[in-house]
Design a protein around this motif. Structure first.
Motif, PDB file in Angstrom:
ATOM      1  N   ASP A  50       0.820  -1.203   0.000  1.00 51.92           N
ATOM      2  CA  ASP A  50       0.000   0.000   0.000  1.00 51.92           C
ATOM      3  C   ASP A  50       0.857   1.258   0.000  1.00 51.92           C
ATOM      4  O   ASP A  50       0.475   2.284  -0.563  1.00 51.92           O
ATOM      5  CB  ASP A  50      -0.921   0.004   1.222  1.00 51.92           C
ATOM      6  N   GLU A  51       2.030   1.162   0.606  1.00 51.05           N
ATOM      7  CA  GLU A  51       2.933   2.309   0.651  1.00 51.05           C
ATOM      8  C   GLU A  51       3.494   2.613  -0.738  1.00 51.05           C
ATOM      9  O   GLU A  51       3.750   3.758  -1.088  1.00 51.05           O
ATOM     10  CB  GLU A  51       4.066   2.008   1.647  1.00 51.05           C
ATOM     11  N   GLY A  52       3.707   1.553  -1.530  1.00 54.09           N
ATOM     12  CA  GLY A  52       4.117   1.731  -2.919  1.00 54.09           C
ATOM     13  C   GLY A  52       5.581   2.032  -3.148  1.00 54.09           C
ATOM     14  O   GLY A  52       5.990   2.296  -4.287  1.00 54.09           O
ATOM     15  N   THR A  53       6.402   1.984  -2.098  1.00 56.94           N
ATOM     16  CA  THR A  53       7.826   2.285  -2.217  1.00 56.94           C
ATOM     17  C   THR A  53       8.604   1.292  -1.368  1.00 56.94           C
ATOM     18  O   THR A  53       8.240   1.047  -0.212  1.00 56.94           O
ATOM     19  CB  THR A  53       8.133   3.715  -1.718  1.00 56.94           C
ATOM     20  N   PRO A  54       9.680   0.686  -1.906  1.00 59.23           N
ATOM     21  CA  PRO A  54      10.475  -0.249  -1.103  1.00 59.23           C
ATOM     22  C   PRO A  54      10.940   0.390   0.205  1.00 59.23           C
ATOM     23  O   PRO A  54      11.276   1.571   0.251  1.00 59.23           O
ATOM     24  CB  PRO A  54      11.660  -0.581  -2.014  1.00 59.23           C
ATOM     25  N   ALA A  55      10.951  -0.404   1.256  1.00 63.44           N
ATOM     26  CA  ALA A  55      11.193   0.117   2.597  1.00 63.44           C
ATOM     27  C   ALA A  55      12.478  -0.414   3.206  1.00 63.44           C
ATOM     28  O   ALA A  55      13.017  -1.448   2.790  1.00 63.44           O
ATOM     29  CB  ALA A  55      10.027  -0.251   3.509  1.00 63.44           C
ATOM     30  N   THR A  56      12.937   0.299   4.215  1.00 66.71           N
ATOM     31  CA  THR A  56      13.908  -0.242   5.156  1.00 66.71           C
ATOM     32  C   THR A  56      13.096  -0.785   6.321  1.00 66.71           C
ATOM     33  O   THR A  56      12.194  -0.123   6.818  1.00 66.71           O
ATOM     34  CB  THR A  56      14.873   0.839   5.655  1.00 66.71           C
ATOM     35  N   VAL A  57      13.392  -2.002   6.734  1.00 63.69           N
ATOM     36  CA  VAL A  57      12.662  -2.633   7.819  1.00 63.69           C
ATOM     37  C   VAL A  57      13.619  -2.877   8.976  1.00 63.69           C
ATOM     38  O   VAL A  57      14.644  -3.542   8.808  1.00 63.69           O
ATOM     39  CB  VAL A  57      12.023  -3.966   7.381  1.00 63.69           C
ATOM     40  N   ALA A  58      13.305  -2.316  10.131  1.00 61.94           N
ATOM     41  CA  ALA A  58      14.096  -2.544  11.339  1.00 61.94           C
ATOM     42  C   ALA A  58      13.212  -3.238  12.356  1.00 61.94           C
ATOM     43  O   ALA A  58      12.114  -2.771  12.662  1.00 61.94           O
ATOM     44  CB  ALA A  58      14.620  -1.229  11.904  1.00 61.94           C
ATOM     45  N   GLY A  59      13.676  -4.365  12.882  1.00 55.88           N
ATOM     46  CA  GLY A  59      12.884  -5.112  13.842  1.00 55.88           C
ATOM     47  C   GLY A  59      13.697  -5.520  15.041  1.00 55.88           C
ATOM     48  O   GLY A  59      14.899  -5.776  14.932  1.00 55.88           O
ATOM     49  N   PHE A  60      13.012  -5.580  16.192  1.00 54.31           N
ATOM     50  CA  PHE A  60      13.656  -5.978  17.436  1.00 54.31           C
ATOM     51  C   PHE A  60      13.034  -7.262  17.966  1.00 54.31           C
ATOM     52  O   PHE A  60      11.809  -7.372  18.058  1.00 54.31           O
ATOM     53  CB  PHE A  60      13.513  -4.864  18.477  1.00 54.31           C
ATOM     54  N   SER A  61      13.866  -8.251  18.293  1.00 56.47           N
ATOM     55  CA  SER A  61      13.446  -9.499  18.927  1.00 56.47           C
ATOM     56  C   SER A  61      12.396 -10.209  18.071  1.00 56.47           C
ATOM     57  O   SER A  61      12.687 -10.647  16.956  1.00 56.47           O
ATOM     58  CB  SER A  61      12.953  -9.213  20.344  1.00 56.47           C
ATOM     59  N   LEU A  62      11.155 -10.320  18.537  1.00 51.30           N
ATOM     60  CA  LEU A  62      10.098 -10.911  17.714  1.00 51.30           C
ATOM     61  C   LEU A  62       9.978 -10.165  16.387  1.00 51.30           C
ATOM     62  O   LEU A  62       9.862 -10.772  15.312  1.00 51.30           O
ATOM     63  CB  LEU A  62       8.768 -10.850  18.464  1.00 51.30           C
ATOM     64  N   GLY A  63      10.038  -8.844  16.448  1.00 48.36           N
ATOM     65  CA  GLY A  63       9.972  -8.031  15.233  1.00 48.36           C
ATOM     66  C   GLY A  63      11.147  -8.244  14.313  1.00 48.36           C
ATOM     67  O   GLY A  63      11.026  -8.096  13.090  1.00 48.36           O
ATOM     68  N   ALA A  64      12.294  -8.617  14.876  1.00 50.85           N
ATOM     69  CA  ALA A  64      13.476  -8.886  14.049  1.00 50.85           C
ATOM     70  C   ALA A  64      13.298 -10.176  13.251  1.00 50.85           C
ATOM     71  O   ALA A  64      13.733 -10.284  12.096  1.00 50.85           O
ATOM     72  CB  ALA A  64      14.724  -8.975  14.924  1.00 50.85           C
ATOM     73  N   GLN A  65      12.652 -11.167  13.862  1.00 48.35           N
ATOM     74  CA  GLN A  65      12.350 -12.395  13.127  1.00 48.35           C
ATOM     75  C   GLN A  65      11.404 -12.102  11.966  1.00 48.35           C
ATOM     76  O   GLN A  65      11.585 -12.624  10.854  1.00 48.35           O
ATOM     77  CB  GLN A  65      11.731 -13.426  14.070  1.00 48.35           C
ATOM     78  N   LEU A  66      10.417 -11.263  12.230  1.00 47.03           N
ATOM     79  CA  LEU A  66       9.498 -10.874  11.159  1.00 47.03           C
ATOM     80  C   LEU A  66      10.223 -10.107  10.060  1.00 47.03           C
ATOM     81  O   LEU A  66       9.931 -10.292   8.868  1.00 47.03           O
ATOM     82  CB  LEU A  66       8.366 -10.015  11.737  1.00 47.03           C
ATOM     83  N   ALA A  67      11.180  -9.260  10.438  1.00 43.34           N
ATOM     84  CA  ALA A  67      11.956  -8.506   9.456  1.00 43.34           C
ATOM     85  C   ALA A  67      12.764  -9.440   8.565  1.00 43.34           C
ATOM     86  O   ALA A  67      12.851  -9.241   7.345  1.00 43.34           O
ATOM     87  CB  ALA A  67      12.879  -7.522  10.165  1.00 43.34           C
ATOM     88  N   VAL A  68      13.346 -10.478   9.154  1.00 48.40           N
ATOM     89  CA  VAL A  68      14.109 -11.467   8.386  1.00 48.40           C
ATOM     90  C   VAL A  68      13.201 -12.167   7.378  1.00 48.40           C
ATOM     91  O   VAL A  68      13.536 -12.301   6.189  1.00 48.40           O
ATOM     92  CB  VAL A  68      14.772 -12.494   9.328  1.00 48.40           C
ATOM     93  N   ARG A  69      12.038 -12.605   7.824  1.00 50.52           N
ATOM     94  CA  ARG A  69      11.128 -13.294   6.919  1.00 50.52           C
ATOM     95  C   ARG A  69      10.597 -12.368   5.831  1.00 50.52           C
ATOM     96  O   ARG A  69      10.486 -12.769   4.666  1.00 50.52           O
ATOM     97  CB  ARG A  69       9.972 -13.916   7.702  1.00 50.52           C
ATOM     98  N   LEU A  70      10.273 -11.145   6.211  1.00 47.40           N
ATOM     99  CA  LEU A  70       9.750 -10.192   5.231  1.00 47.40           C
ATOM    100  C   LEU A  70      10.794  -9.907   4.154  1.00 47.40           C
ATOM    101  O   LEU A  70      10.479  -9.866   2.958  1.00 47.40           O
ATOM    102  CB  LEU A  70       9.342  -8.906   5.946  1.00 47.40           C
ATOM    103  N   ALA A  71      12.044  -9.719   4.557  1.00 52.32           N
ATOM    104  CA  ALA A  71      13.120  -9.467   3.599  1.00 52.32           C
ATOM    105  C   ALA A  71      13.353 -10.675   2.707  1.00 52.32           C
ATOM    106  O   ALA A  71      13.557 -10.540   1.485  1.00 52.32           O
ATOM    107  CB  ALA A  71      14.401  -9.101   4.348  1.00 52.32           C
TER     108      ALA A  71
END
Length: 247
Positions: A72-93
Motif C-alpha cells: 500500500d505504501e508503494g515504495t520499497p522500505a527499510t525494515v528494522a525489527g527488534f526481537s520478535l519483530g526482528a524475526q518478522l523482518a528477516v522473513r519479510l526481507a
C-alpha cells in the motif's frame, strides 16, 4: 493491524517492528532522535497494544499483513525489527525482497530452543501473572523500559491475551530463518548486545553466516534491549544507513 505513520507519504519508508510483549510505543525513544522528515511506519503487531483485539496467530500471517502495508505504501522500505519483530523482518526481507531494500535485524533468535515444550508449559501455567501490575513493573525493569514508558508497558502487558502470549512466544522459540534469507539482495545489518545470552549471539552469527554480505555488529554495554538502552545511537545508525529523506 493498528498503524501509526509519520512523515510525508511517497518517501522511502522506515518500518519499525517491535518485540513481543510491548507495542509500537517502544520505538518512541528512537523516533525522538530520527530525522523528523523521515517517513515512518510503526504498527502494533497483532495481539499487542492497539491491535490486542486480534490474537497473534503466526509469523506467516503477520508477515503477510506487513507485506500488504508495504504494498500500500508503494515504495520499497527499510525494515528494522527488534526481537520478535526482528524475526518478522528477516522473513519479510527473505520472502518479499521486492518490498524491502534494506533490513536491520536487532536481537533476533535464529536458533530454535531445544527445550521449547517445557518452557511453553511453564509460560502457560503462569500466563496470568502478566496481567498483574506488580509483575509487569518487575518485567519492565528487566526489559530496560524507561520510567516514562512504564505505564505503556503495564497497559500493554495487561491487554495481551493468553493465546497471543503463547503463540507469539512459541513462534519466537521455534523460529528458523527461511532458506531465502541467504539470497536477500539488499543491505542487511545485524545487531546484538554484548550482554545478551549466548543463544542470541550465536543466532546473530548464524544470520550473518547465512547472508555473508550482511554487516554484523556487537553493541557494547547492551543486553536484550538495544532500542531502549541505546536509542540515540540506534537512531543515528538508521539515519546514516538511510541517508536524508526525499522531498
Amino acid at each position: 493491524m493498528h498503524l501509526q505513520t509519520y512523515g510525508p507519504r511517497g518517501d522511502r519508508p522506515l518500518l519499525l517492528l517491535h518485540g513481543g510483549g510491548v507495542a509500537g510505543w517502544m520505538w518512541d525513544p528512537v523516533r525522538a532522535h530520527l530525522d523528523p522528515g523521515r517517513r515512518l511506519l510503526v504498527p502494533d503487531l497483532p495481539g499487542h497494544g492497539h491491535s490486542a483485539d486480534e490474537d497473534y496467530v503466526s509469523h506467516t500471517v503477520t508477515v503477510a499483513a506487513l507485506a500488504r502495508l508495504l504494498e500500500d505504501e508503494g515504495t520499497p522500505a527499510t525494515v528494522a525489527g527488534f526481537s520478535l519483530g526482528a524475526q518478522l523482518a528477516v522473513r519479510l526481507a527473505a520472502e518479499r525482497p521486492d518490498l524491502v531494500e534494506r533490513v536491520v535485524v536487532i536481537s533476533a533468535q535464529a536458533i530454535p530452543l531445544r527445550a521449547a515444550r517445557p518452557t511453553l508449559a511453564l509460560l502457560g501455567a503462569t500466563a496470568g501473572l502478566a496481567k498483574q501490575e506488580w509483575f509487569a513493573r518487575l518485567q519492565a525493569k528487566q526489559l530496560f523500559v524507561p520510567d516514562d514508558l512504564l505505564d505503556d508497558y503495564v497497559r500493554t502487558s495487561a491487554g495481551i491475551s493468553r493465546e497471543t502470549l503463547l503463540r507469539s512466544v512459541e513462534e519466537n522459540l521455534r523460529f528458523v530463518p527461511p532458506t531465502a534469507w541467504g539470497a536477500f539482495p539488499g543491505a542487511a545489518t545485524i545487531l546484538v548486545g554484548s550482554g545478551e545470552k549466548n543463544l542470541m549471539k550465536q543466532s546473530a552469527l548464524a544470520l550473518h553466516a547465512a547472508l555473508p554480505h550482511s554487516t554484523l555488529q556487537v553493541v557494547d554495554g547492551c543486553g536484550h534491549g538495544i532500542p531502549l538502552q541505546r536509542a540515540a545511537w540506534l537512531a543515528q545508525l538508521l539515519d546514516t544507513l538511510l541517508g536524508s529523506p526525499e522531498g
